[in-house]
Write a protein that holds these residues in place. Sequence first.
Motif, PDB file in Angstrom:
ATOM      1  N   GLU A  23       0.829  -1.207   0.000  1.00 11.89           N
ATOM      2  CA  GLU A  23       0.000   0.000   0.000  1.00 11.89           C
ATOM      3  C   GLU A  23       0.866   1.261   0.000  1.00 11.89           C
ATOM      4  OE1 GLU A  23      -3.505   1.975   2.786  1.00 11.89           O
ATOM      5  OE2 GLU A  23      -2.354   0.280   3.548  1.00 11.89           O
ATOM      6  N   VAL A  24       1.938   1.257   0.801  1.00  9.42           N
ATOM      7  CA  VAL A  24       2.854   2.402   0.848  1.00  9.42           C
ATOM      8  C   VAL A  24       3.429   2.658  -0.542  1.00  9.42           C
ATOM      9  CG1 VAL A  24       5.104   3.187   1.724  1.00  9.42           C
ATOM     10  CG2 VAL A  24       3.427   2.193   3.299  1.00  9.42           C
ATOM     11  N   PHE A  27       0.567   3.838  -3.163  1.00  4.62           N
ATOM     12  CA  PHE A  27       0.172   5.233  -2.981  1.00  4.62           C
ATOM     13  C   PHE A  27       1.293   6.163  -3.440  1.00  4.62           C
ATOM     14  CE2 PHE A  27      -0.324   9.281  -0.977  1.00  4.62           C
ATOM     15  CZ  PHE A  27      -1.684   9.496  -0.933  1.00  4.62           C
ATOM     16  N   ALA A  28       2.510   5.883  -2.999  1.00  2.00           N
ATOM     17  CA  ALA A  28       3.630   6.765  -3.324  1.00  2.00           C
ATOM     18  C   ALA A  28       3.901   6.814  -4.822  1.00  2.00           C
ATOM     19  CB  ALA A  28       4.876   6.320  -2.573  1.00  2.00           C
ATOM     20  N   TYR A  31       1.095   9.064  -6.213  1.00  2.00           N
ATOM     21  CA  TYR A  31       0.866  10.431  -5.757  1.00  2.00           C
ATOM     22  C   TYR A  31       2.056  11.162  -5.148  1.00  2.00           C
ATOM     23  CZ  TYR A  31      -3.871   8.787  -6.354  1.00  2.00           C
ATOM     24  OH  TYR A  31      -5.009   8.257  -6.885  1.00  2.00           O
ATOM     25  N   HIS A  37       9.823   6.939  -0.304  1.00  2.00           N
ATOM     26  CA  HIS A  37       8.498   6.318  -0.297  1.00  2.00           C
ATOM     27  C   HIS A  37       8.398   5.162  -1.293  1.00  2.00           C
ATOM     28  CE1 HIS A  37       7.195   9.663   2.097  1.00  2.00           C
ATOM     29  NE2 HIS A  37       7.037  10.517   1.095  1.00  2.00           N
ATOM     30  N   ALA A  53       5.809   5.867   4.708  1.00  6.98           N
ATOM     31  CA  ALA A  53       4.617   6.282   3.962  1.00  6.98           C
ATOM     32  C   ALA A  53       4.648   7.787   3.735  1.00  6.98           C
ATOM     33  CB  ALA A  53       3.359   5.904   4.732  1.00  6.98           C
ATOM     34  N   SER A  54       4.074   8.205   2.639  1.00 10.94           N
ATOM     35  CA  SER A  54       3.874   9.626   2.387  1.00 10.94           C
ATOM     36  C   SER A  54       2.976  10.204   3.480  1.00 10.94           C
ATOM     37  CB  SER A  54       3.198   9.794   1.025  1.00 10.94           C
ATOM     38  OG  SER A  54       2.700  11.101   0.864  1.00 10.94           O
ATOM     39  N   TRP A  56       0.821  12.357   2.935  1.00  5.26           N
ATOM     40  CA  TRP A  56      -0.505  12.433   2.319  1.00  5.26           C
ATOM     41  C   TRP A  56      -1.218  11.094   2.410  1.00  5.26           C
ATOM     42  CZ3 TRP A  56      -1.647  17.116   2.474  1.00  5.26           C
ATOM     43  CH2 TRP A  56      -0.691  18.095   2.242  1.00  5.26           C
ATOM     44  N   HIS A  57      -0.476  10.021   2.346  1.00  6.08           N
ATOM     45  CA  HIS A  57      -1.053   8.684   2.536  1.00  6.08           C
ATOM     46  C   HIS A  57      -1.548   8.551   3.979  1.00  6.08           C
ATOM     47  CE1 HIS A  57      -0.250   4.048   2.371  1.00  6.08           C
ATOM     48  NE2 HIS A  57      -1.526   4.329   2.508  1.00  6.08           N
ATOM     49  N   THR A  58      -0.726   8.998   4.921  1.00  4.07           N
ATOM     50  CA  THR A  58      -1.122   8.974   6.333  1.00  4.07           C
ATOM     51  C   THR A  58      -2.405   9.764   6.541  1.00  4.07           C
ATOM     52  OG1 THR A  58       1.219   8.775   6.948  1.00  4.07           O
ATOM     53  CG2 THR A  58      -0.317   9.472   8.675  1.00  4.07           C
TER      54      THR A  58
END
Length: 146
Positions: A23-24, A27-28, A31, A37, A53-54, A56-58
């Motif tokens: 997932e990390v 997403f990275a 985005y 990331h 993680a970004s 923004w993901h957090t």
Amino acid sequence: MKFADFHAGQIIEAGPYLVTEAEVLQFARAYDPQWFHTDADAAAGGPFGGLIASGWHTSAIAMRLVADAALAGSESFASPGLQYLKWPNPVRPGDSLRLVADVAEVRRSEKRPTLGILRWRWRLFNQRELPVLELEVTSLFRLEAA
């Protein structure tokens, strides 16, 4: 939750949410394609000692937890923005995150009585109880006339 269910001083908790490496990376790559990331090997030698993680993901994880725990089925329709946003510690693959949302203010707009205004603080903590996100947001709700 409905707007009428919120009150100042209320604490809403949600989670846990397990962050996976897949997932990390996903997403990275989509985005926030910075090397710490997206590249586990390079990140291992970087300032964080591994993939993170970004932010923004957090933030998106926090939004998902809030949506599921408090906004699903509500009259919520928008947000005019944040007062502040902080990422005090990185989120890593394998972290288990939990949300604590503190309701600061609940009121109807004086100018538009069909508008509910909720001001609240969201915090995410990892499994070591380290804060990984803190923000204050205003949420808007469409209400019936008073």
